[in-house]
Design a protein around this motif. Sequence first.
Motif, PDB file in Angstrom:
ATOM      1  N   LEU A  40     -99.550  31.889 -50.497  1.00  0.00           N
ATOM      2  CA  LEU A  40     -98.243  32.205 -51.070  1.00  0.00           C
ATOM      3  C   LEU A  40     -97.200  32.570 -50.010  1.00  0.00           C
ATOM      4  O   LEU A  40     -96.000  32.497 -50.268  1.00  0.00           O
ATOM      5  CB  LEU A  40     -98.371  33.339 -52.087  1.00  0.00           C
ATOM      6  CG  LEU A  40     -99.188  33.002 -53.344  1.00  0.00           C
ATOM      7  CD1 LEU A  40     -99.340  34.235 -54.228  1.00  0.00           C
ATOM      8  CD2 LEU A  40     -98.554  31.869 -54.136  1.00  0.00           C
ATOM      9  N   ASN A  41     -97.659  32.963 -48.833  1.00  0.00           N
ATOM     10  CA  ASN A  41     -96.728  33.361 -47.779  1.00  0.00           C
ATOM     11  C   ASN A  41     -96.555  32.304 -46.691  1.00  0.00           C
ATOM     12  O   ASN A  41     -95.901  32.556 -45.690  1.00  0.00           O
ATOM     13  CB  ASN A  41     -97.166  34.689 -47.166  1.00  0.00           C
ATOM     14  CG  ASN A  41     -96.851  35.863 -48.070  1.00  0.00           C
ATOM     15  OD1 ASN A  41     -95.730  36.377 -48.092  1.00  0.00           O
ATOM     16  ND2 ASN A  41     -97.830  36.273 -48.871  1.00  0.00           N
TER      17      ASN A  41
ATOM     18  N   ASN B 123     -97.057  27.008 -50.037  1.00  0.00           N
ATOM     19  CA  ASN B 123     -96.649  27.692 -51.261  1.00  0.00           C
ATOM     20  C   ASN B 123     -95.920  26.747 -52.216  1.00  0.00           C
ATOM     21  O   ASN B 123     -94.996  26.043 -51.828  1.00  0.00           O
ATOM     22  CB  ASN B 123     -95.734  28.872 -50.908  1.00  0.00           C
ATOM     23  CG  ASN B 123     -95.287  29.625 -52.137  1.00  0.00           C
ATOM     24  OD1 ASN B 123     -96.023  29.727 -53.122  1.00  0.00           O
ATOM     25  ND2 ASN B 123     -94.064  30.152 -52.100  1.00  0.00           N
ATOM     26  N   LYS B 124     -96.352  26.751 -53.459  1.00  0.00           N
ATOM     27  CA  LYS B 124     -95.660  26.018 -54.530  1.00  0.00           C
ATOM     28  C   LYS B 124     -95.050  26.977 -55.544  1.00  0.00           C
ATOM     29  O   LYS B 124     -94.425  26.543 -56.510  1.00  0.00           O
ATOM     30  CB  LYS B 124     -96.634  25.094 -55.273  1.00  0.00           C
ATOM     31  CG  LYS B 124     -97.327  24.040 -54.437  1.00  0.00           C
ATOM     32  CD  LYS B 124     -98.243  23.210 -55.341  1.00  0.00           C
ATOM     33  CE  LYS B 124     -99.091  22.238 -54.575  1.00  0.00           C
ATOM     34  NZ  LYS B 124     -99.974  21.466 -55.488  1.00  0.00           N
ATOM     35  N   GLY B 125     -95.298  28.271 -55.374  1.00  0.00           N
ATOM     36  CA  GLY B 125     -94.771  29.237 -56.318  1.00  0.00           C
ATOM     37  C   GLY B 125     -95.270  28.983 -57.727  1.00  0.00           C
ATOM     38  O   GLY B 125     -96.459  28.734 -57.946  1.00  0.00           O
ATOM     39  N   THR B 126     -94.370  28.981 -58.670  1.00  0.00           N
ATOM     40  CA  THR B 126     -94.742  28.831 -60.080  1.00  0.00           C
ATOM     41  C   THR B 126     -95.227  27.431 -60.433  1.00  0.00           C
ATOM     42  O   THR B 126     -95.592  27.166 -61.578  1.00  0.00           O
ATOM     43  CB  THR B 126     -93.542  29.179 -60.971  1.00  0.00           C
ATOM     44  OG1 THR B 126     -92.431  28.368 -60.569  1.00  0.00           O
ATOM     45  CG2 THR B 126     -93.184  30.652 -60.862  1.00  0.00           C
TER      46      THR B 126
ATOM     47  N   LEU C 238     -99.419  35.099 -59.991  1.00  0.00           N
ATOM     48  CA  LEU C 238     -98.153  34.448 -60.363  1.00  0.00           C
ATOM     49  C   LEU C 238     -97.926  34.609 -61.857  1.00  0.00           C
ATOM     50  O   LEU C 238     -98.885  34.789 -62.613  1.00  0.00           O
ATOM     51  CB  LEU C 238     -98.210  32.946 -60.023  1.00  0.00           C
ATOM     52  CG  LEU C 238     -98.249  32.564 -58.547  1.00  0.00           C
ATOM     53  CD1 LEU C 238     -98.771  31.137 -58.395  1.00  0.00           C
ATOM     54  CD2 LEU C 238     -96.869  32.700 -57.914  1.00  0.00           C
TER      55      LEU C 238
ATOM     56  N   GLN D  61     -88.129  24.238 -61.303  1.00  0.00           N
ATOM     57  CA  GLN D  61     -87.868  25.185 -60.217  1.00  0.00           C
ATOM     58  C   GLN D  61     -86.505  24.899 -59.562  1.00  0.00           C
ATOM     59  O   GLN D  61     -85.732  25.815 -59.277  1.00  0.00           O
ATOM     60  CB  GLN D  61     -88.966  25.086 -59.157  1.00  0.00           C
ATOM     61  CG  GLN D  61     -90.312  25.639 -59.569  1.00  0.00           C
ATOM     62  CD  GLN D  61     -91.315  25.491 -58.446  1.00  0.00           C
ATOM     63  OE1 GLN D  61     -91.392  24.444 -57.803  1.00  0.00           O
ATOM     64  NE2 GLN D  61     -92.082  26.534 -58.201  1.00  0.00           N
TER      65      GLN D  61
ATOM     66  N   THR E 253     -89.604  30.504 -48.016  1.00  0.00           N
ATOM     67  CA  THR E 253     -90.644  30.754 -49.016  1.00  0.00           C
ATOM     68  C   THR E 253     -91.395  29.497 -49.431  1.00  0.00           C
ATOM     69  O   THR E 253     -92.614  29.509 -49.576  1.00  0.00           O
ATOM     70  CB  THR E 253     -89.992  31.361 -50.290  1.00  0.00           C
ATOM     71  OG1 THR E 253     -89.218  32.502 -49.908  1.00  0.00           O
ATOM     72  CG2 THR E 253     -91.049  31.778 -51.296  1.00  0.00           C
ATOM     73  N   ASN E 254     -90.635  28.396 -49.613  1.00  0.00           N
ATOM     74  CA  ASN E 254     -91.228  27.181 -50.172  1.00  0.00           C
ATOM     75  C   ASN E 254     -90.462  25.971 -49.616  1.00  0.00           C
ATOM     76  O   ASN E 254     -89.412  25.590 -50.124  1.00  0.00           O
ATOM     77  CB  ASN E 254     -91.132  27.215 -51.700  1.00  0.00           C
ATOM     78  CG  ASN E 254     -91.783  26.027 -52.375  1.00  0.00           C
ATOM     79  OD1 ASN E 254     -91.928  24.958 -51.796  1.00  0.00           O
ATOM     80  ND2 ASN E 254     -92.161  26.208 -53.631  1.00  0.00           N
TER      81      ASN E 254
END
Length: 541
Positions: free
Chosen positions: A8-9, A14-17, A33, A43, A70-71
């Motif tokens: 996530l970092n 990271n894909k997030g949601t 998440l 997104q 972030t992403n």
Amino acid sequence: MTNAYNILNNPFTNKGTAFTKSERETLGLVGTLPNKVQTIEEQSQRVYEQYRLRPEGMQRRKFLMEIFNTNRTLFYYVMQQHLVELLPVVYDPVIAPAIEKYSEIFMKPQGAAFLSIDSPEDIEESLRNAAGGRKIKLIVVTDGEGILGIGDWGANGVNISVGKLMVYTAAAGIDPREVLPVSLDVGTNNQTLINDPLYLGNKHARITGDKYYAMVKQFVKIARDLFPDVYIHFEDFGRDNATKILNMYRKEIPVFNDDVQGTGIVCLSGVLGAMNISKQKFTDQIFLTFGAGTAGMGIANMLYRELLVEGMDPEEAKKHFYLVDKQGLLFNDTPGLTPEQKPFVRDRSEFENADELTNLEAVFKTVHPTVMIGTSTKPGAFTEKAIKEMASHTERPVIFPISNPTKLIEASAEDLIKWTDGRALVATGIPSDPVEYKGVTYNIGQANNALIYPGLGLGVLASQAKLVNDEMLSAAAHSLGGIVDPNEDGAAVLPPVAKLQSFTAKEAVAVAQSAIDQGLAGKDIKDAKKATEAMKWTPRY
């Protein structure tokens, strides 16, 4: 640290949601998440709506940089959906205040490698650490001495390397996992930075001479050892170093200097576009460069080489150029001439009034340029009186005030169109709105290096070119032709940024084909189109 934390970092993983239910179970992300699984389209819509809520300028850029940090995939997806709107925010002109405030608003290093002249023994380790095991194919490096039109910003200048690489990916699809921004921190002569307790760079005057060049050579050698296929893009080096460093390497490895070459290519493209509109011959033009520094001389050189390509004798070609700097027209006895200026300066004996040629208007009355390109960073330098004088000697004056950021432009497109009664063929270095004049809408081309260097880079990397030579640069310039209809009233001399991705692809093929034709491509590269398409990265999970 847990696997979930690392995933996530890491902006590359990271894909997030957007992590699916099965991915969350497999990767140990269950419960880390919100339950809703979103598509990248959903997104992107959320990010763009949040972006629009921010005040214009720096606040919007800071928000986009949070997404970048972030992403990375989502960031580039959003960029590609709204390229025309977002490009000036992540890059020029909003990047200028972001550089000036870099140390004050620092949050994350954005994957950059920070190399210090005070610790040359750390260069290899620094590059390894910043790469993090990634196979690096493209480096944008700066020493921060000649940032945009705002000068010496030391280590803060790393933002320009980050910004350029964003454009490479957004415009040409260069894989963001294969790029590395690099800062060569050799000190700064900007006393404001040295006095600033928040400044993050070396707080001493710039190191020059042998020690400086030794660091540059050490960096290039180690970078090529660590990343054997790397293409090195030099950005915003100072006037005394830019061309010298380029010439050290351009016949040995694939290198490019955006200020010396990129600005020259995009201006050549613009002049070729202007010739398509005016139906005049390139070889009939008289060129005046207003501002004879790194960019100005890069432009003069590119235009000069094009005259040679068109078959003109070198001595005859040089007679088509005039250089004007702060002291006026440059002569061969002007003190402090640079090696780049000397081939293009004039002899005083050519003029009865040589001592009077200290300003643009006087120069225009004596010599009659048909093309003027401004890189002076002197706001308002193209006055109404001077422009009307220039326009009185040529039917379709070609005028490119390309200094940036906005506060440094020599004249606005609107004024140039009005002062010449709609006859001027204009490109600006900043985005300019169309100009309405006497019932005609004049579209204003942006002489933005972003039109050139992404496609050039894609072509170089896709072809695995051993060098980047003049023939490849000329191929890049000519590739922009045919995109704008020159017969339309108010046609622009350069294609719009809105078509950036499509003509970047066209340019990459032209550059790769040039490398193949010259025997400079990798041994297995035979099909330019196939090679460039295979190289492109798409922002999809």
